[in-house]
Design a protein around this motif. Sequence first.
Motif, short mmCIF file in Angstrom:
data_model
loop_
_atom_site.label_atom_id
_atom_site.label_comp_id
_atom_site.label_asym_id
_atom_site.label_seq_id
_atom_site.Cartn_x
_atom_site.Cartn_y
_atom_site.Cartn_z
N VAL A 202 87.00 24.48 119.04
CA VAL A 202 87.18 25.75 118.32
C VAL A 202 88.49 26.40 118.75
N PHE A 203 89.36 26.66 117.78
CA PHE A 203 90.62 27.37 118.01
C PHE A 203 90.66 28.61 117.12
N THR A 204 90.90 29.78 117.72
CA THR A 204 91.00 31.03 116.96
C THR A 204 89.80 31.21 116.03
N ALA A 205 88.62 31.01 116.58
CA ALA A 205 87.35 31.26 115.89
C ALA A 205 87.10 30.34 114.71
N SER A 206 87.73 29.16 114.67
CA SER A 206 87.49 28.22 113.59
C SER A 206 87.76 26.79 114.06
N TYR A 207 87.62 25.82 113.15
CA TYR A 207 87.93 24.44 113.47
C TYR A 207 89.42 24.29 113.72
N SER A 208 89.81 23.22 114.39
CA SER A 208 91.22 23.03 114.69
C SER A 208 92.00 22.64 113.44
N ALA B 121 79.37 19.17 114.62
CA ALA B 121 79.31 19.62 116.01
C ALA B 121 80.64 20.26 116.40
N ALA B 122 80.60 21.12 117.39
CA ALA B 122 81.80 21.81 117.85
C ALA B 122 81.69 22.12 119.33
N THR B 123 82.84 22.29 119.98
CA THR B 123 82.89 22.66 121.39
C THR B 123 83.81 23.86 121.57
N ALA B 124 83.54 24.66 122.58
CA ALA B 124 84.39 25.82 122.88
C ALA B 124 84.12 26.26 124.31
N GLY B 125 84.96 27.19 124.78
CA GLY B 125 84.81 27.66 126.15
C GLY B 125 83.67 28.62 126.34
N THR B 126 83.24 29.27 125.26
CA THR B 126 82.19 30.27 125.37
C THR B 126 81.24 30.18 124.19
N ALA B 127 79.99 30.54 124.41
CA ALA B 127 78.97 30.49 123.36
C ALA B 127 79.23 31.50 122.26
N ARG B 128 80.16 32.44 122.46
CA ARG B 128 80.46 33.43 121.42
C ARG B 128 81.03 32.77 120.17
N HIS B 129 81.50 31.52 120.30
CA HIS B 129 82.06 30.82 119.14
C HIS B 129 81.04 29.96 118.40
N SER B 130 79.78 30.03 118.79
CA SER B 130 78.79 29.11 118.23
C SER B 130 78.61 29.26 116.72
N LEU B 131 78.86 30.44 116.18
CA LEU B 131 78.67 30.64 114.73
C LEU B 131 79.73 29.95 113.89
N VAL B 132 80.73 29.34 114.54
CA VAL B 132 81.74 28.59 113.79
C VAL B 132 81.08 27.48 112.97
N THR C 198 70.45 20.38 111.44
CA THR C 198 70.79 20.80 112.81
C THR C 198 72.24 20.46 113.13
N ALA C 199 73.03 21.49 113.46
CA ALA C 199 74.38 21.29 113.97
C ALA C 199 74.35 21.53 115.48
N VAL C 200 75.34 21.00 116.18
CA VAL C 200 75.31 21.06 117.66
C VAL C 200 76.57 21.74 118.16
N PHE C 201 76.39 22.77 118.98
CA PHE C 201 77.50 23.48 119.62
C PHE C 201 77.36 23.35 121.12
N ALA C 202 78.46 23.09 121.80
CA ALA C 202 78.45 23.00 123.26
C ALA C 202 79.56 23.86 123.83
N ALA C 203 79.19 24.85 124.64
CA ALA C 203 80.14 25.66 125.38
C ALA C 203 80.35 25.05 126.76
N SER C 204 81.32 25.56 127.48
CA SER C 204 81.61 25.01 128.82
C SER C 204 80.39 25.03 129.72
#
Length: 204
Positions: free
Chosen positions: A87-93, A116-127, A146-152
């Motif tokens: 996730v970059f700037t609240a969206s996909y790269s 699926a998406a990854t980011a540094g914080t769970a605040r981006h999970s809604l991407v 089911t989509a999968v999000f993983a934060a740090s």
Amino acid sequence: MKQRHLVVVSAGLSQPSSTRLLADQLSAAAVRAAAQLGVTLDVQVIELRDLAHDITDHMLTGFAKPALKQAQDSVAAADALITVTPVFTASYSGLYKSFFDVLEKDTLADKPVLLAATAGTARHSLVLEHALRPLFAYLRATVIPTAVFAASDDWGANSVEGPLRARIDRAAAELAREIEHREPATVTDPFALTTSFEDLMKNL
């Protein structure tokens, strides 16, 4: 056993990356889930980092270099996709979006896709819901529920075997069921003759 082809698209920029790590865990879980349904999955991973220059050149010239063309053909021939983006700037790269921009029209139509998406914080999970799902709805893919999000924090020793593992296994099972009840993907040759030479001659 049925034989099917799964393509994994990873848009991670670093090596190693959490994006690729999540992609590998999702594909491994999909292989296990599919095997329980009598399906053997052949897995191919496409690292967009390696195609970055080719993707840019294609957007500027309209022509795909061999490595990118091979990736495009693999996606078209796949029975299902797993796609993972940071996730970059609240969206996909931008690299992730650009790859799907250079696919041929209707490449993903009715193709099962696990997002699926990854980011540094769970605040981006809604991407997953406000960016990725609308993109693939526009491309007319069949996006599994089911989509999968993983934060740090999800990569901690306890987390990987807890909530994240449960999400990975649930998504993989949904994808496996979608693959199992479908016929193998077919790719239509746009240059293939649909009328015999004899029939063409009759119309002259």
